[in-house]
Write a protein that holds these residues in place. Structure first.
Motif, short mmCIF file in Angstrom:
data_model
loop_
_atom_site.label_atom_id
_atom_site.label_comp_id
_atom_site.label_asym_id
_atom_site.label_seq_id
_atom_site.Cartn_x
_atom_site.Cartn_y
_atom_site.Cartn_z
N UNK A 1 -7.51 6.25 9.62
CA UNK A 1 -8.40 7.37 9.90
C UNK A 1 -9.80 7.02 9.39
N UNK B 1 -9.24 5.83 5.58
CA UNK B 1 -7.98 5.97 4.85
C UNK B 1 -6.84 5.53 5.75
N UNK B 2 -5.74 5.16 5.09
CA UNK B 2 -4.54 4.76 5.81
C UNK B 2 -3.55 5.91 5.81
N UNK B 3 -2.75 6.03 6.84
CA UNK B 3 -1.74 7.07 6.85
C UNK B 3 -0.59 6.68 5.94
N UNK B 4 -0.07 7.67 5.23
CA UNK B 4 1.14 7.48 4.45
C UNK B 4 1.07 6.27 3.52
N UNK C 1 2.47 8.13 -1.51
CA UNK C 1 2.44 9.58 -1.43
C UNK C 1 1.05 10.08 -1.04
N UNK C 2 0.06 9.31 -1.32
CA UNK C 2 -1.31 9.74 -1.08
C UNK C 2 -2.05 8.71 -0.25
N UNK C 3 -3.17 9.10 0.25
CA UNK C 3 -3.99 8.19 1.01
C UNK C 3 -5.41 8.23 0.49
N UNK C 4 -5.76 7.25 -0.31
CA UNK C 4 -7.10 7.24 -0.90
C UNK C 4 -8.13 6.95 0.17
#
Lengths: 115, 117
Positions: free
Chosen positions: B33, B95-98, B101-104
């Motif tokens: 994204x 950012x990257x998906x998945x 747990x989070x996407x910095x």
């Protein structure tokens, strides 16, 4: 519209002292982040937090840093023994989901000045 | 690792004109994204626009649109009919998906846009 709030807006601390930066994420958000921006440089990821655990941390986030969600609303960043190079703007962010399609909402930031 | 580059430190545009802010990025992932955030002098970063890499259609939000060139890894922001309130620092981010747990978010250095009356 709900906002992420950060306090204080500006913190001045002597080198070697502990500092706690506070954030109140948006109430229905579950994922929390800290970023920092040294003057003139990029915004850098420090740490992400979900379900009362650190999910990911950067190499900047060493043993001097810790995060906590002490009471279900606040999300804090502690620096145990501050150094001159910790001087920066620190941003808290939160999102509803940890996937990139849910945007992160940012606070106004705390400007940390280490003397 | 992901990188985001904004090579222009600052730009200026006359009110009502159009301006384009450049951003390039690098990632080995095929799905990701891209975001443009705006940080006015009041300091809070606000999401301007978002693009999903698997969507070929360029995102638009009112006066804001992007030119997403996946092969060239380019993601520029076009602001039409510039307004004084558009004066701000603009950050490009990825950012990257998945990602666990989070996407910095990985940010560029930002560009200062000044809109002249």
């Amino acid at each position: 519209e709900p906002e992420v709030t950060q306090t204080p807006s500006h913190q001045v601390t002597q080198m070697g002292q502990e500092v706690i930066l506070r954030c109140v994420p948006i109430s229905n958000h579950l994922y929390f982040y800290w970023y920092r921006q040294i003057l003139g440089q990029k915004v850098e990821f420090l740490v992400s937090f979900y379900n009362n655990e650190i999910s990911e941390k950067s190499e900047i986030f060493d043993d001097q840093f810790s995060v906590e969600r002490p009471d279900g609303s606040n999300f804090t960043l502690k620096i145990r023994s501050t150094k001159l190079e910790d001087s920066a703007m620190y941003f808290c962010a939160s999102s509803t989901a940890g996937t990139g399609n849910q945007p992160q909402h940012f606070g106004d930031g705390t400007r940390l000045s280490i003397l | 690792a992901q990188t985001v580059t904004q090579s222009q430190p600052e730009m200026s545009v006359q009110e009502a004109e159009t301006v384009t802010l450049s951003c390039t990025y690098d990632t080995s992932e095929s799905n990701y994204y891209l975001f443009w955030y705006k940080q006015p002098p009041s300091r809070q970063m606000i999401l301007v626009i978002r693009q999903e890499a698997y969507k070929q259609q360029n995102a638009t939000e009112n006066r804001f649109s992007v030119n997403f060139q996946k092969a060239a890894k380019s993601f520029s922001l076009k602001i039409s009919d510039s307004q004084l309130g558009d004066t701000a620092m603009y950050f490009c981010a990825l950012s990257l998906p998945n990602a666990g747990a989070n996407s910095k978010l990985t940010f560029g250095k930002g560009i200062t846009l000044s809109v002249r009356p």
